[in-house]
Design an enzyme around this catalytic site. Structure first.
Site, short mmCIF file in Angstrom:
data_model
loop_
_atom_site.label_atom_id
_atom_site.label_comp_id
_atom_site.label_asym_id
_atom_site.label_seq_id
_atom_site.Cartn_x
_atom_site.Cartn_y
_atom_site.Cartn_z
N CYS A 38 0.81 -1.44 0.21
CA CYS A 38 0.13 0.23 0.26
C CYS A 38 0.95 1.01 -0.31
O CYS A 38 1.75 0.96 0.39
CB CYS A 38 -0.93 -0.26 0.90
SG CYS A 38 -1.61 1.21 1.59
N SER A 40 0.89 3.92 1.36
CA SER A 40 1.20 4.38 3.14
C SER A 40 2.53 3.88 3.37
O SER A 40 3.43 4.21 3.95
CB SER A 40 0.66 3.83 4.06
OG SER A 40 -1.52 4.10 3.64
N HIS A 43 5.78 5.66 2.72
CA HIS A 43 5.74 7.06 2.41
C HIS A 43 6.75 6.70 4.09
O HIS A 43 7.19 7.61 4.43
CB HIS A 43 4.08 6.97 3.61
CG HIS A 43 3.59 8.44 2.79
ND1 HIS A 43 3.60 8.77 1.32
CD2 HIS A 43 1.98 8.14 2.81
CE1 HIS A 43 2.98 9.97 1.42
NE2 HIS A 43 1.79 9.22 1.60
N HIS A 59 1.00 -3.59 6.28
CA HIS A 59 -0.63 -3.16 7.30
C HIS A 59 -1.60 -4.11 6.17
O HIS A 59 -3.35 -3.50 6.66
CB HIS A 59 -0.67 -2.26 7.85
CG HIS A 59 -1.30 -0.86 6.63
ND1 HIS A 59 -0.30 -0.63 5.39
CD2 HIS A 59 -1.86 -0.91 5.83
CE1 HIS A 59 -0.83 0.22 4.62
NE2 HIS A 59 -2.37 0.19 4.64
N CYS A 164 -7.59 -3.18 3.80
CA CYS A 164 -7.22 -1.83 3.87
C CYS A 164 -7.93 -0.82 2.18
O CYS A 164 -9.02 0.09 2.75
CB CYS A 164 -5.43 -1.25 3.49
SG CYS A 164 -5.09 0.46 3.34
ZN LIG Z 1 -2.99 0.53 3.51
#
Ligand SMILES: [Zn+2]
Ligand SMILES: [Zn+2]
Length: 347
Positions: A38, A40, A43, A59, A164
Site C-alpha cells: 500500500c 502508506s 511513505h 498493514h 486496507c
Molecule cells: Zn493501506
C-alpha cells in the site's frame, strides 16, 4: 521466520531471518497468506512519515491462525482471518461512540504491541511492529482485536485487500461522505484505494463517476470498476474538466493521493454545497489550503477519512457479501502475485 525489515529510511528492505515470540495473553499468531503493498508503507520507507526503526512494515493482509495466547476466544488455530490495522479496545470514548476506527489504542501502540513491548527481534535487537500488523513477513503476532474471522470460501488474496484498500475506499464513499444515489463524484487518484472509491461510488448509485489520474492505464482500469468518465491530469486541467462534465461542479470529490495540491483541486472542482473528502495520507510537511471566500460563499465542506470511517467488524462482512453477490470486484484488484503467497495491489 523470514521478514522484510526496514533498517534505514530510503534504503531497500532487507529480507532476513528474525525472531518472532509466541503470542502472549490476548494475542494471536497468524501465518500470513497474502499481503498487499500500500502507498502508506512507501511513505514510511521514504521517510515522509515518522517511524521507529528497525520495523517490519505491511498493514494489509490475511492469513490463517497458527496459535493463540491465553484468554483468546474469538478465533482458534486454522481460522482464516483478515488483519485489522486499527484494532479497537472496545472500552474508550471512541469505541463507546460507535467509532472504533478512531480508538485510543492506535495512538498508544507506536511501533509496539498494546502492552508496550515487541514480539519481533533481529540478532537480539528490538524490531518494531507496524500498526499491530507487520505483515511483510511469514508470520505476525497481533492483538486479538486485530483479527477478524472470515469464511474459508473467500480467497485469502482477496481477503487481504479488505484489510486496507477496499475498506478505506468503499468506506470513504458510504460512511464518510454518505454519497447519495444520482450524484456526481470525482476521484483524484486511481490507485488501490482510489479504485475502491470508484466502485464504492458505483455501489452507492452515483450517476457520474469521474476518475482523475496521470497514468492512462490506471484510468482504463478505473473504467472497468465503474468510472463513467476519466480525466488525464497530465493533458488537461482536472478542475475545469470536472466542472465542464458536471455542468458546474461535482457533488463529491475524493482525494486519494495524499497531496495538498490535489486536495485543493478536489475542493475547487465542487459544486456549491459540495463535499470534498481527504483520504490519502499526506507527508508530514504538507499543509492543506481550502481557498478564500468561495469556500464559505459556496458552502463547501472538507472532511477527512481514516480507514473508511469503518466499523470494521460490521463493514468487512458486508463487503464480503457484496463481493460474493458480484457487486464488489475484488479478484480484479490483484494486479500481480509472487510465489502464490504475496499479492501486490496496484503498485
Ligand atoms: Zn493501506
Ligand atoms: Zn477504543
Amino acid at each position: 521466520m523470514r521478514a522484510a525489515v526496514l533498517f534505514e529510511v530510503g534504503k531497500p528492505l532487507v529480507v532476513d531471518t528474525i525472531e518472532l515470540e509466541a503470542p502472549r495473553r490476548g494475542e494471536v499468531a497468524v501465518r500470513i497468506a497474502a499481503t498487499g503493498v500500500c502507498h502508506s508503507d512507501l511513505h514510511y520507507i521514504k521517510g515522509e512519515l515518522p517511524m521507529s526503526l528497525p520495523v517490519v512494515l505491511g498493514h494489509e493482509a490475511a492469513g490463517v491462525v497458527d496459535s493463540v495466547g491465553e484468554g483468546v476466544a474469538s478465533v482458534r488455530p486454522g481460522d482464516h482471518v483478515v488483519l485489522l490495522f486499527a484494532p479497537a479496545c472496545g472500552r474508550c470514548r471512541y469505541c463507546d461512540a460507535g467509532r472504533p476506527h478512531l480508538c485510543e489504542m492506535r495512538y498508544r501502540v507506536r511501533g509496539k504491541m498494546p502492552d508496550g513491548t515487541t514480539r519481533l527481534r533481529w540478532r537480539g535487537e528490538e524490531v518494531h511492529h507496524f500498526t499491530c500488523v507487520s505483515s511483510w513477513a511469514e508470520m505476525a503476532v497481533v492483538p486479538e482485536a486485530g483479527v477478524l474471522r472470515i469464511s474459508e470460501e473467500v480467497p485469502l488474496t482477496v481477503a487481504a485487500l479488505l484489510g486496507c484498500a477496499v475498506t478505506t475506499g468503499v468506506g470513504a464513499v458510504v460512511n464518510t461522505a454518505r454519497v447519495r444515489p444520482g450524484s456526481s463524484v470525482a476521484v483524484f487518484g486511481a490507485g488501490g484505494v482510489g479504485t475502491n472509491v470508484v466502485q464504492g461510488a458505483r455501489i452507492a448509485g452515483a450517476a457520474m463517476i469521474i476518475a482523475v489520474d496521470l497514468l492512462e492505464h490506471r484510468l482504463e482500469s478505473a473504467r472497468r470498476f465503474g468510472a463513467t468518465h476519466t480525466v488525464n491530469a497530465r493533458e488537461e486541467d482536472p478542475v475545469r474538466a470536472i466542472q465542464g462534465l458536471t455542468g458546474g461542479g461535482a457533488d463529491y470529490a475524493f482525494e486519494v493521493i495524499g497531496r495538498a495540491t490535489a486536495v485543493r483541486q478536489a475542493i475547487d472542482c465542487l459544486a456549491r454545497g459540495g463535499v470534498a473528502v481527504a483520504v490519502g495520507i499526506p507527508p508530514s510537511r504538507e499543509e492543506y489550503t481550502v481557498g478564500g471566500p468561495a469556500f464559505v460563499l459556496h458552502e463547501k465542506t472538507l472532511r477527512a477519512c481514516f480507514y473508511g470511517s469503518a466499523h470494521l467488524r460490521a463493514d468487512i462482512p458486508r463487503l464480503i457479501d457484496l463481493y460474493q453477490g458480484g457487486r464488489l470486484l475484488l479478484d480484479e484488484l490483484v494486479t500481480r502475485s509472487t510465489g502464490g503467497t504475496v499479492c501486490a495491489a496496484f503498485s
